[in-house]
Scaffold this motif. Structure first.
Motif, short mmCIF file in Angstrom:
data_model
loop_
_atom_site.label_atom_id
_atom_site.label_comp_id
_atom_site.label_asym_id
_atom_site.label_seq_id
_atom_site.Cartn_x
_atom_site.Cartn_y
_atom_site.Cartn_z
N LYS A 53 48.15 33.74 24.70
CA LYS A 53 48.26 33.98 23.27
C LYS A 53 47.07 33.30 22.60
O LYS A 53 46.72 32.17 22.93
CB LYS A 53 49.59 33.44 22.74
N VAL A 54 46.46 34.02 21.66
CA VAL A 54 45.19 33.61 21.08
C VAL A 54 45.38 33.35 19.58
O VAL A 54 46.03 34.13 18.89
CB VAL A 54 44.13 34.71 21.28
N ALA A 55 44.81 32.26 19.11
CA ALA A 55 44.87 31.95 17.67
C ALA A 55 44.24 33.09 16.88
O ALA A 55 43.10 33.48 17.14
CB ALA A 55 44.14 30.65 17.40
N ARG A 56 45.00 33.60 15.91
CA ARG A 56 44.46 34.67 15.07
C ARG A 56 43.90 34.08 13.79
O ARG A 56 44.60 33.88 12.80
CB ARG A 56 45.54 35.71 14.76
N GLY A 57 42.60 33.77 13.83
CA GLY A 57 41.95 33.18 12.67
C GLY A 57 41.82 34.16 11.52
O GLY A 57 41.79 35.38 11.72
N GLY A 58 41.74 33.61 10.33
CA GLY A 58 41.57 34.41 9.13
C GLY A 58 40.53 33.79 8.23
O GLY A 58 39.70 32.97 8.65
N ALA A 59 40.57 34.15 6.95
CA ALA A 59 39.54 33.72 6.00
C ALA A 59 39.48 32.21 5.87
O ALA A 59 38.39 31.63 5.78
CB ALA A 59 39.78 34.37 4.64
N SER A 60 40.62 31.54 5.86
CA SER A 60 40.60 30.08 5.69
C SER A 60 39.99 29.39 6.92
O SER A 60 39.29 28.38 6.79
CB SER A 60 42.00 29.55 5.42
N ILE A 62 37.71 30.74 8.91
CA ILE A 62 36.28 31.02 8.82
C ILE A 62 35.62 30.10 7.80
O ILE A 62 34.52 29.57 8.02
CB ILE A 62 36.03 32.49 8.46
N ASP A 63 36.30 29.88 6.68
CA ASP A 63 35.74 28.99 5.65
C ASP A 63 35.55 27.57 6.20
O ASP A 63 34.51 26.94 5.98
CB ASP A 63 36.65 28.97 4.43
N LYS A 64 36.54 27.07 6.92
CA LYS A 64 36.41 25.74 7.53
C LYS A 64 35.26 25.70 8.52
O LYS A 64 34.48 24.73 8.56
CB LYS A 64 37.71 25.36 8.23
N ALA A 65 35.13 26.74 9.32
CA ALA A 65 34.07 26.78 10.33
C ALA A 65 32.70 26.87 9.68
O ALA A 65 31.75 26.21 10.12
CB ALA A 65 34.30 27.97 11.26
N ALA A 66 32.60 27.67 8.62
CA ALA A 66 31.31 27.80 7.93
C ALA A 66 30.92 26.48 7.28
O ALA A 66 29.75 26.08 7.29
CB ALA A 66 31.38 28.92 6.90
N ARG A 67 31.90 25.79 6.69
CA ARG A 67 31.60 24.50 6.06
C ARG A 67 31.24 23.46 7.11
O ARG A 67 30.36 22.61 6.89
CB ARG A 67 32.78 24.05 5.20
N ALA A 68 31.87 23.52 8.28
CA ALA A 68 31.51 22.60 9.36
C ALA A 68 30.09 22.88 9.85
O ALA A 68 29.32 21.95 10.11
CB ALA A 68 32.50 22.74 10.51
N ALA A 69 29.75 24.15 9.98
CA ALA A 69 28.39 24.51 10.41
C ALA A 69 27.36 24.09 9.37
O ALA A 69 26.27 23.62 9.73
CB ALA A 69 28.32 26.02 10.65
#
Length: 506
Positions: A53-60, A62-69
């Motif tokens: 079973k795979v985590a189904r990421g969404g907009a929030s 992605i926002d966390k990942a973009a801010r981390a990057a």
């Protein structure tokens, strides 16, 4: 115990962690579920069994990942190229150390045969080593002289980038995109294809174990309509590198337009292999068979159209049909298997639909043309297929099927062959077989494709440009061409004489 049984036992060991823990996102150095708590399933195309079973990421997410990057970008970009080189080489070392785990996991998640996937990790490591060695020179530019002026150009990483990778050979293609981004000094948010997410998780683990700072590489799983869309629209993501089908590339371009996002697309292909009567016909037949039936035909560079000079057409196509009929279809972990199951039931349905379309259009089925049952029940196995009696107006000659399906078309003259070869909306690769060197130059000059191989199957050389024209893509990977995408060029002009300055208002 047979080789297949031994390999299945090894695969069970590698896959146990995914069955137990699932596949998590990885953001800012921390692994966890999607914010929503939602998951989706990834199943093996070999037998339909649940792998994880795979985590189904969404907009929030992605926002966390973009801010981390974004937070990690300045320090990573400021690191010297020599230091980035050391880290990227350690990533390559880590890939080699876990090559078997990567290969077995990829086979079970994608259906690709072990004989091909056993090399996927090593090719991925090679990608990292190549760009590791280029990292110290990534910012180098030119000195351009002008009267009374010296211009100096430099390159700087563009910022956080989004990388969206496909489900066919996902591990190798992820390294092909991410290695140059890291070498350039960019940080990454990676969204792998939902059909094959497992090895992306292994890759980000290897990178951080090799010393890559947290937040430089972030992984968010999910679907294109939520995670993918959020990534392409996010204002902190400065560029999107995408490998996939042409319609999705068009959608990504629209979604990124409001933020003027730079895009690099490696898209579909309907690639011709053109065989003239004077060619080495046995080598040409072997190359044609390899380039359509290896990797289950699920490759953008496959030679899915076989254009053969009329005087040798029937004999040559019969030779290809004989070879295709002998290809072994089987479980991806069987060392003897050439063609494994297609990636997913949705894709299998698409490929099978073209068999009826071909018959309705008047093509002749020479080999294959059916889903395999019996011992293959429960998996997405399709026989290697060859259609003859085709012409360029048929859908099997125009549309990307992305499976083990070859369409043979005769031609009379060089001019007709070129017209047929160019009469598609794609322009990724082309393969030419002839012993006439002037014809080879002439034909390759006229062929509308980004990459052409003469008297060869697809043999990649990493410093060369990789990419297509028309609906096959935008931009080039490979060598410094990758840096052209992941970096901005800056020009600084120094006056070397006191040139006359116009006086206004004084």
């Amino acid at each position: 115990m047979s080789d297949l049984q031994q390999n299945l036992a090894r695969a069970e060991g590698y896959l146990a962690r995914f069955a137990r823990d699932g596949v998590l996102n990885h953001i800012g150095g921390v692994s966890g579920p999607a914010d929503s708590g939602e998951t989706f399933e990834t199943r093996s195309p070999a037998d339909g069994r649940l792998l994880a079973k795979v985590a189904r990421g969404g907009a929030s997410d992605i926002d966390k990942a973009a801010r981390a990057a974004k937070a990690a970008f300045r320090s990573w970009a400021a690191l010297s190229g020599a230091d980035r080189r050391k880290i990227l080489h350690r990533i390559a070392d880590g890939i080699v150390a876990r090559a078997d785990e990567i290969a077995f996991t990829e086979c079970m998640d994608t259906g690709q045969a072990l004989r091909f996937m056993s090399k996927a990790a090593l090719r991925g490591a090679e990608n990292f080593r190549f760009y590791a060695d280029k990292a110290p020179e990534a910012r180098d530019g030119q000195s351009i002289q002008a009267p009374g002026q010296v211009n100096i150009t430099t390159r700087h990483p563009i910022g956080p980038v989004g990388v969206i990778t496909p489900w066919n050979t996902p591990f190798m293609l992820s390294t092909w995109k991410i290695a140059p981004a890291l070498a350039a000094g960019c940080t990454v948010v990676h969204k792998p294809a939902e059909f094959s997410p497992l090895t992306a998780r292994l890759l980000v683990e290897i990178a951080e174990e090799a010393g890559l700072p947290k937040g430089v590489w972030n992984l968010v799983n999910g679907f294109g309509e939520d995670a993918g869309k959020a990534l392409t629209m996010h204002p902190d993501i400065k560029a999107i590198a995408f490998v996939g089908e042409s319609r999705t590339g068009s959608m990504i371009m629209r979604q990124g337009s409001d933020t003027l996002k730079r895009v690099h697309f490696e898209l579909g292909g309907k690639n011709p292999v053109v065989v003239f009567a004077d060619a080495d016909l046995e080598r040409a037949a072997d190359a044609a068979v390899f380039m359509i039936y290896s990797l289950n035909g699920e490759r953008c560079t496959s030679s899915s159209r076989l254009l053969v000079e009329e005087s040798i057409h029937d004999a040559f196509v019969a030779r290809v049909a004989e070879k295709a009929a002998r290809i072994k279809v089987g479980h991806p972990l069987d060392p003897q298997t050439v063609i494994g199951p297609l990636i997913h039931e949705v894709h299998e349905k698409k490929v099978l639909s073209y068999f009826d379309i071909a018959r309705e259009d008047g093509a002749t089925l020479a080999v294959g043309g059916q889903k395999l049952g019996g011992e293959f029940a429960g998996g997405h196995y399709v026989a290697p297929t060859l259609f003859t009696g085709a012409n360029q107006s048929m859908r099997i000659a125009q549309e990307e099927i992305f499976g083990p399906v070859l369409t043979a078309i005769p031609f009379r003259t060089e001019e007709e062959a070129l017209a047929i070869a160019n009469d598609v909306e794609y322009g990724l690769t082309g393969y030419i077989w002839t012993n006439d060197v002037t014809r080879a130059f002439r034909f390759s000059e006229g062929l509308e494709a980004g990459m052409i191989w003469v008297n060869s199957e697809n043999v990649r050389h990493l410093p060369t440009p990789f990419g297509g024209v028309k609906n096959s893509g935008i931009g080039r990977d490979g060598g410094d061409w990758s840096f052209d995408f992941y970096m901005e060029t800056k020009n600084i002009a120094f006056a070397t004489v006191a040139h006359a300055i116009p006086k206004l208002g004084g």
